[in-house]
Design a protein around this motif. Structure first.
Motif, PDB file in Angstrom:
ATOM      1  N   PRO A 178      57.197  76.585  24.445  1.00  0.00           N
ATOM      2  CA  PRO A 178      56.971  75.435  23.552  1.00  0.00           C
ATOM      3  C   PRO A 178      57.631  74.146  24.057  1.00  0.00           C
ATOM      4  O   PRO A 178      57.070  73.060  23.908  1.00  0.00           O
ATOM      5  CB  PRO A 178      57.588  75.883  22.226  1.00  0.00           C
ATOM      6  N   SER A 179      58.792  74.269  24.693  1.00  0.00           N
ATOM      7  CA  SER A 179      59.453  73.071  25.234  1.00  0.00           C
ATOM      8  C   SER A 179      58.671  72.487  26.402  1.00  0.00           C
ATOM      9  O   SER A 179      58.527  71.260  26.512  1.00  0.00           O
ATOM     10  CB  SER A 179      60.875  73.403  25.683  1.00  0.00           C
ATOM     11  N   LEU A 180      58.154  73.363  27.269  1.00  0.00           N
ATOM     12  CA  LEU A 180      57.303  72.865  28.362  1.00  0.00           C
ATOM     13  C   LEU A 180      56.027  72.232  27.815  1.00  0.00           C
ATOM     14  O   LEU A 180      55.561  71.209  28.325  1.00  0.00           O
ATOM     15  CB  LEU A 180      56.942  74.000  29.318  1.00  0.00           C
ATOM     16  N   GLY A 181      55.471  72.845  26.778  1.00  0.00           N
ATOM     17  CA  GLY A 181      54.289  72.270  26.138  1.00  0.00           C
ATOM     18  C   GLY A 181      54.570  70.905  25.547  1.00  0.00           C
ATOM     19  O   GLY A 181      53.750  69.983  25.653  1.00  0.00           O
ATOM     20  N   LEU A 182      55.739  70.748  24.929  1.00  0.00           N
ATOM     21  CA  LEU A 182      56.132  69.450  24.374  1.00  0.00           C
ATOM     22  C   LEU A 182      56.225  68.393  25.471  1.00  0.00           C
ATOM     23  O   LEU A 182      55.729  67.275  25.311  1.00  0.00           O
ATOM     24  CB  LEU A 182      57.467  69.567  23.641  1.00  0.00           C
ATOM     25  N   LEU A 183      56.842  68.750  26.592  1.00  0.00           N
ATOM     26  CA  LEU A 183      56.945  67.799  27.703  1.00  0.00           C
ATOM     27  C   LEU A 183      55.564  67.405  28.232  1.00  0.00           C
ATOM     28  O   LEU A 183      55.311  66.224  28.532  1.00  0.00           O
ATOM     29  CB  LEU A 183      57.796  68.385  28.828  1.00  0.00           C
ATOM     30  N   ALA A 184      54.658  68.386  28.344  1.00  0.00           N
ATOM     31  CA  ALA A 184      53.305  68.090  28.826  1.00  0.00           C
ATOM     32  C   ALA A 184      52.551  67.188  27.848  1.00  0.00           C
ATOM     33  O   ALA A 184      51.867  66.240  28.258  1.00  0.00           O
ATOM     34  CB  ALA A 184      52.541  69.394  29.050  1.00  0.00           C
ATOM     35  N   ILE A 185      52.701  67.454  26.560  1.00  0.00           N
ATOM     36  CA  ILE A 185      52.031  66.630  25.544  1.00  0.00           C
ATOM     37  C   ILE A 185      52.571  65.203  25.576  1.00  0.00           C
ATOM     38  O   ILE A 185      51.801  64.231  25.537  1.00  0.00           O
ATOM     39  CB  ILE A 185      52.212  67.250  24.142  1.00  0.00           C
ATOM     40  N   LEU A 186      53.890  65.069  25.676  1.00  0.00           N
ATOM     41  CA  LEU A 186      54.483  63.729  25.719  1.00  0.00           C
ATOM     42  C   LEU A 186      54.078  62.977  26.984  1.00  0.00           C
ATOM     43  O   LEU A 186      53.817  61.765  26.941  1.00  0.00           O
ATOM     44  CB  LEU A 186      56.002  63.818  25.596  1.00  0.00           C
ATOM     45  N   ALA A 187      54.001  63.675  28.112  1.00  0.00           N
ATOM     46  CA  ALA A 187      53.586  63.026  29.364  1.00  0.00           C
ATOM     47  C   ALA A 187      52.131  62.577  29.274  1.00  0.00           C
ATOM     48  O   ALA A 187      51.796  61.446  29.677  1.00  0.00           O
ATOM     49  CB  ALA A 187      53.778  63.983  30.543  1.00  0.00           C
ATOM     50  N   ALA A 188      51.262  63.440  28.747  1.00  0.00           N
ATOM     51  CA  ALA A 188      49.847  63.078  28.620  1.00  0.00           C
ATOM     52  C   ALA A 188      49.665  61.929  27.633  1.00  0.00           C
ATOM     53  O   ALA A 188      48.853  61.017  27.864  1.00  0.00           O
ATOM     54  CB  ALA A 188      49.036  64.293  28.182  1.00  0.00           C
ATOM     55  N   THR A 189      50.420  61.944  26.552  1.00  0.00           N
ATOM     56  CA  THR A 189      50.334  60.861  25.565  1.00  0.00           C
ATOM     57  C   THR A 189      50.796  59.542  26.176  1.00  0.00           C
ATOM     58  O   THR A 189      50.155  58.502  25.982  1.00  0.00           O
ATOM     59  CB  THR A 189      51.186  61.193  24.319  1.00  0.00           C
ATOM     60  N   GLY A 190      51.866  59.597  26.910  1.00  0.00           N
ATOM     61  CA  GLY A 190      52.366  58.385  27.568  1.00  0.00           C
ATOM     62  C   GLY A 190      51.387  57.841  28.599  1.00  0.00           C
ATOM     63  O   GLY A 190      51.284  56.630  28.790  1.00  0.00           O
ATOM     64  N   TYR A 191      50.681  58.732  29.257  1.00  0.00           N
ATOM     65  CA  TYR A 191      49.722  58.303  30.275  1.00  0.00           C
ATOM     66  C   TYR A 191      48.465  57.706  29.658  1.00  0.00           C
ATOM     67  O   TYR A 191      47.972  56.669  30.102  1.00  0.00           O
ATOM     68  CB  TYR A 191      49.369  59.494  31.177  1.00  0.00           C
ATOM     69  N   PHE A 192      47.935  58.377  28.612  1.00  0.00           N
ATOM     70  CA  PHE A 192      46.649  57.956  28.055  1.00  0.00           C
ATOM     71  C   PHE A 192      46.767  56.923  26.931  1.00  0.00           C
ATOM     72  O   PHE A 192      45.860  56.123  26.758  1.00  0.00           O
ATOM     73  CB  PHE A 192      45.866  59.165  27.531  1.00  0.00           C
ATOM     74  N   ALA A 193      47.822  56.939  26.158  1.00  0.00           N
ATOM     75  CA  ALA A 193      47.931  56.022  25.012  1.00  0.00           C
ATOM     76  C   ALA A 193      48.024  54.581  25.507  1.00  0.00           C
ATOM     77  O   ALA A 193      48.810  54.251  26.394  1.00  0.00           O
ATOM     78  CB  ALA A 193      49.152  56.367  24.172  1.00  0.00           C
TER      79      ALA A 193
END
Length: 184
Positions: free
Chosen positions: A26-41
């Protein structure tokens, strides 16, 4: 228990939760979600798509990270000098207590990953249908030996009193209470 009949106060021996390695993915998933959000938002042309990216990210954070974290936080085990207290749930709490004086059988079950991290499932067989399970406890072997020691220390007071009475020398100087024919 002291000679004056005072009972020693109950003390907490250990407070336990399941091993924290269950939060790795779940922590790795959180990091991936935050990275993708930062890239696309903010990079998408129609402004409403940026809001959709933020909304989807928020839902994914709740499902991927917060739900497992809350499930992990919602399970705890407290071992005291008299009992084991199992607590589960956040919104609906379930509390179960096992007294050491009742006696039980303690078994440790480990899979390959648990052996690597020296954790395991501690199964407490109380004689009921299914054993009570402390899931994925760190230092499971240490917990097992501590439970054995606590169970030995907490003798049933009635059984201890009977044992003490049986070991006491007989009163009135009679060696025993046997009766022969016609005399005592």
């Amino acid at each position: 228990m002291s000679g004056t009949g005072e009972v020693a106060p109950e003390a907490i021996v250990a407070r336990l939760r399941p091993h924290a390695r269950v939060l790795f993915w779940p922590s790795l998933g959180l990091l991936a979600i935050l990275a993708a959000t930062g890239y696309f938002a903010g990079s998408l042309r129609p402004a409403w798509l940026n809001y959709i990216v933020l909304g989807v990210s928020a839902v994914l954070v709740i499902v991927v990270f917060l739900a497992p974290l809350l499930a992990w936080l919602g399970r705890s085990y407290t071992i005291t000098t008299r009992r084991i207290v199992l607590r589960r749930g956040l919104l609906v709490r379930t509390r179960q207590e096992l007294l050491h004086s009742r006696g039980y059988d303690v078994t440790v079950r480990q899979n390959g990953m648990q052996q690597l991290f020296r954790s395991g499932d501690v199964l407490i067989n109380t004689g009921l249908d299914r054993p009570v399970v402390l899931h994925d406890i760190p230092s499971a072997d240490l917990v097992q030996s501590a439970l054995h020691e606590l169970m030995e220390r907490s003798l049933n007071p009635i059984a201890a009193r009977r044992q003490q009475e049986q070991s006491r020398p007989p009163e009135h100087g009679y060696p025993d209470e046997t009766t022969s024919w016609g005399t005592r």
